[in-house]
Design a protein around this motif. Structure first.
Motif, PDB file in Angstrom:
ATOM      1  N   UNK A  21      33.125  42.883  29.482  1.00 39.20           N
ATOM      2  CA  UNK A  21      32.097  43.884  29.777  1.00 39.20           C
ATOM      3  C   UNK A  21      32.490  45.244  29.223  1.00 39.20           C
ATOM      4  N   UNK A  22      33.725  45.621  29.389  1.00 40.54           N
ATOM      5  CA  UNK A  22      34.166  46.934  28.936  1.00 40.54           C
ATOM      6  C   UNK A  22      34.253  47.003  27.413  1.00 40.54           C
ATOM      7  N   UNK A  23      34.587  45.900  26.789  1.00 35.59           N
ATOM      8  CA  UNK A  23      34.603  45.886  25.325  1.00 35.59           C
ATOM      9  C   UNK A  23      33.190  46.065  24.765  1.00 35.59           C
ATOM     10  N   UNK A  24      32.205  45.514  25.475  1.00 37.63           N
ATOM     11  CA  UNK A  24      30.817  45.590  25.026  1.00 37.63           C
ATOM     12  C   UNK A  24      30.082  46.808  25.579  1.00 37.63           C
ATOM     13  N   UNK A  45      41.407  47.530  43.381  1.00 36.12           N
ATOM     14  CA  UNK A  45      42.181  48.756  43.166  1.00 36.12           C
ATOM     15  C   UNK A  45      43.596  48.430  42.695  1.00 36.12           C
ATOM     16  N   UNK A  46      44.215  47.439  43.347  1.00 36.34           N
ATOM     17  CA  UNK A  46      45.581  47.063  42.967  1.00 36.34           C
ATOM     18  C   UNK A  46      45.645  46.557  41.531  1.00 36.34           C
ATOM     19  N   UNK A  47      44.607  45.840  41.116  1.00 38.39           N
ATOM     20  CA  UNK A  47      44.597  45.262  39.774  1.00 38.39           C
ATOM     21  C   UNK A  47      44.055  46.230  38.718  1.00 38.39           C
ATOM     22  N   UNK A  48      43.776  47.487  39.136  1.00 40.94           N
ATOM     23  CA  UNK A  48      43.303  48.528  38.210  1.00 40.94           C
ATOM     24  C   UNK A  48      41.948  48.190  37.583  1.00 40.94           C
ATOM     25  N   UNK A  49      41.076  47.561  38.355  1.00 36.13           N
ATOM     26  CA  UNK A  49      39.757  47.204  37.837  1.00 36.13           C
ATOM     27  C   UNK A  49      38.694  48.251  38.154  1.00 36.13           C
ATOM     28  N   UNK A  50      38.916  49.085  39.138  1.00 35.15           N
ATOM     29  CA  UNK A  50      37.894  50.043  39.547  1.00 35.15           C
ATOM     30  C   UNK A  50      37.687  51.117  38.481  1.00 35.15           C
ATOM     31  N   UNK A  51      36.451  51.623  38.430  1.00 33.60           N
ATOM     32  CA  UNK A  51      36.121  52.668  37.473  1.00 33.60           C
ATOM     33  C   UNK A  51      34.672  53.086  37.622  1.00 33.60           C
ATOM     34  N   UNK A  52      34.267  54.092  36.884  1.00 35.57           N
ATOM     35  CA  UNK A  52      32.892  54.583  36.986  1.00 35.57           C
ATOM     36  C   UNK A  52      31.873  53.541  36.538  1.00 35.57           C
ATOM     37  N   UNK A  53      32.325  52.558  35.775  1.00 37.41           N
ATOM     38  CA  UNK A  53      31.417  51.523  35.271  1.00 37.41           C
ATOM     39  C   UNK A  53      31.310  50.335  36.227  1.00 37.41           C
ATOM     40  N   UNK A  54      31.933  50.425  37.399  1.00 35.98           N
ATOM     41  CA  UNK A  54      31.910  49.322  38.357  1.00 35.98           C
ATOM     42  C   UNK A  54      31.102  49.728  39.587  1.00 35.98           C
ATOM     43  N   UNK A  55      29.949  49.105  39.756  1.00 39.53           N
ATOM     44  CA  UNK A  55      29.122  49.365  40.931  1.00 39.53           C
ATOM     45  C   UNK A  55      29.435  48.309  41.995  1.00 39.53           C
ATOM     46  N   UNK A  56      29.855  48.762  43.157  1.00 37.16           N
ATOM     47  CA  UNK A  56      30.163  47.861  44.265  1.00 37.16           C
ATOM     48  C   UNK A  56      28.929  47.737  45.164  1.00 37.16           C
ATOM     49  N   UNK A  57      28.540  46.505  45.454  1.00 38.44           N
ATOM     50  CA  UNK A  57      27.357  46.256  46.268  1.00 38.44           C
ATOM     51  C   UNK A  57      27.795  45.849  47.675  1.00 38.44           C
ATOM     52  N   UNK A  58      27.157  46.443  48.667  1.00 35.84           N
ATOM     53  CA  UNK A  58      27.375  46.223  50.111  1.00 35.84           C
ATOM     54  C   UNK A  58      28.494  47.113  50.655  1.00 35.84           C
ATOM     55  N   UNK A  59      29.756  46.685  50.489  1.00 27.16           N
ATOM     56  CA  UNK A  59      30.892  47.469  50.998  1.00 27.16           C
ATOM     57  C   UNK A  59      30.704  47.843  52.466  1.00 27.16           C
ATOM     58  N   UNK A  60      30.228  46.900  53.264  1.00 24.51           N
ATOM     59  CA  UNK A  60      29.975  47.181  54.676  1.00 24.51           C
ATOM     60  C   UNK A  60      31.255  47.181  55.519  1.00 24.51           C
ATOM     61  N   UNK A  61      32.290  46.517  55.032  1.00 25.77           N
ATOM     62  CA  UNK A  61      33.560  46.492  55.758  1.00 25.77           C
ATOM     63  C   UNK A  61      34.639  47.079  54.847  1.00 25.77           C
ATOM     64  N   UNK A  62      34.764  48.385  54.873  1.00 23.05           N
ATOM     65  CA  UNK A  62      35.745  49.062  54.020  1.00 23.05           C
ATOM     66  C   UNK A  62      36.714  49.865  54.876  1.00 23.05           C
TER      67      UNK A  62
END
Length: 245
Positions: A21-24, A45-62
């Motif tokens: 996805x990020x390459x494209x 977060x631990x795997x360094x995947x988060x970023x402005x291009x990642x939309x998280x849906x729900x996140x009801x238990x954070x």
């Protein structure tokens, strides 16, 4: 691009999704932390995947740590209160996300759960849930809710330079609401009335990128009777193949 990175599989199984996805240059969406005890956002977060291009849906238990991780990485969150209530995901933590400076938008998720795509009802639901959670009638004001459904929703998808508000240079996306309908007849503060009183039946006109798709309450781009007929025929065919009668 939607990925299955919800904590149920190892990071190596979906790393290719993120890398591709990020390459494209394709935005990424992921349904995460929709069950009590889930720590998918912490894993991302631990795997360094988060970023402005990642939309998280729900996140009801954070957790507070996961909220900080989302904020630090500029990750937007999409809340779909009707599906979250319907399927038992819990209550959206709208106030906590906003307080952390996280871009928050509103969504339907899927009409198979929500029953329809009524954004007016979704606005009302998100406001009522937040005010109830905090025991504060005024915690989430109508104008802020309207922003979540428009410009903030666009911002959460990285599209706020093109849509989400009426501004020179942006696409001509707008709706016109008939304020002479009986439920809106005593029209006071616009944001309050749109969030707390308006219904889809009040929408007179819809324009998308300058193209009028609804006028005087009627759809202009599709034949409703034909569409309903074709959908019914398709459903009958599926049921027949499945032996479900």
């Amino acid at each position: 691009m939607s990925t299955g990175a919800t904590g149920a599989v190892a990071a190596t199984a979906y790393r290719q999704d993120f890398d591709t996805a990020r390459r494209l240059g394709i935005p990424i969406s992921v349904h995460a932390n929709n069950r009590k005890g889930s720590d998918a956002i912490a894993l991302l977060a631990r795997e360094k995947f988060l970023g402005r291009d990642v939309q998280v849906i729900h996140a009801t238990w954070v957790s507070p740590e996961e909220i900080r991780a989302l904020a630090d990485n500029g990750c937007p969150v999409s809340l779909s209160p009707y599906t979250e209530l319907r399927i038992g995901f819990g209550f959206p933590p709208t106030g906590e996300l906003l307080a952390a400076g996280i871009p928050v938008g509103l969504s339907v998720d899927t009409t198979a759960l929500s029953g329809n795509a009524d954004m007016f009802a979704i606005m009302k639901a998100i406001q009522n849930i937040e005010n109830s959670r905090t025991n504060n009638e005024f915690k989430l004001p109508a104008r802020r809710v309207l922003e979540l459904a428009t410009i903030e929703g666009a911002r959460s998808m990285g599209m706020d330079e093109r849509v989400g508000s009426l501004k020179a240079g942006k696409r001509a996306d707008l709706i016109m609401v008939n304020t002479r309908e009986v439920n809106l007849g005593v029209f006071s503060e616009p944001a309050h009335m749109l969030v707390e009183a308006a219904q889809p039946s009040n929408v007179d006109t819809v324009m998308v990128d300058g193209r009028i798709l609804k006028r005087r309450g009627g759809l202009t781009a599709i034949d409703v009777e034909q569409t309903v007929s074709e959908a019914s025929s398709a459903l009958a065919a599926v049921r027949k193949r499945a032996g479900w009668w």
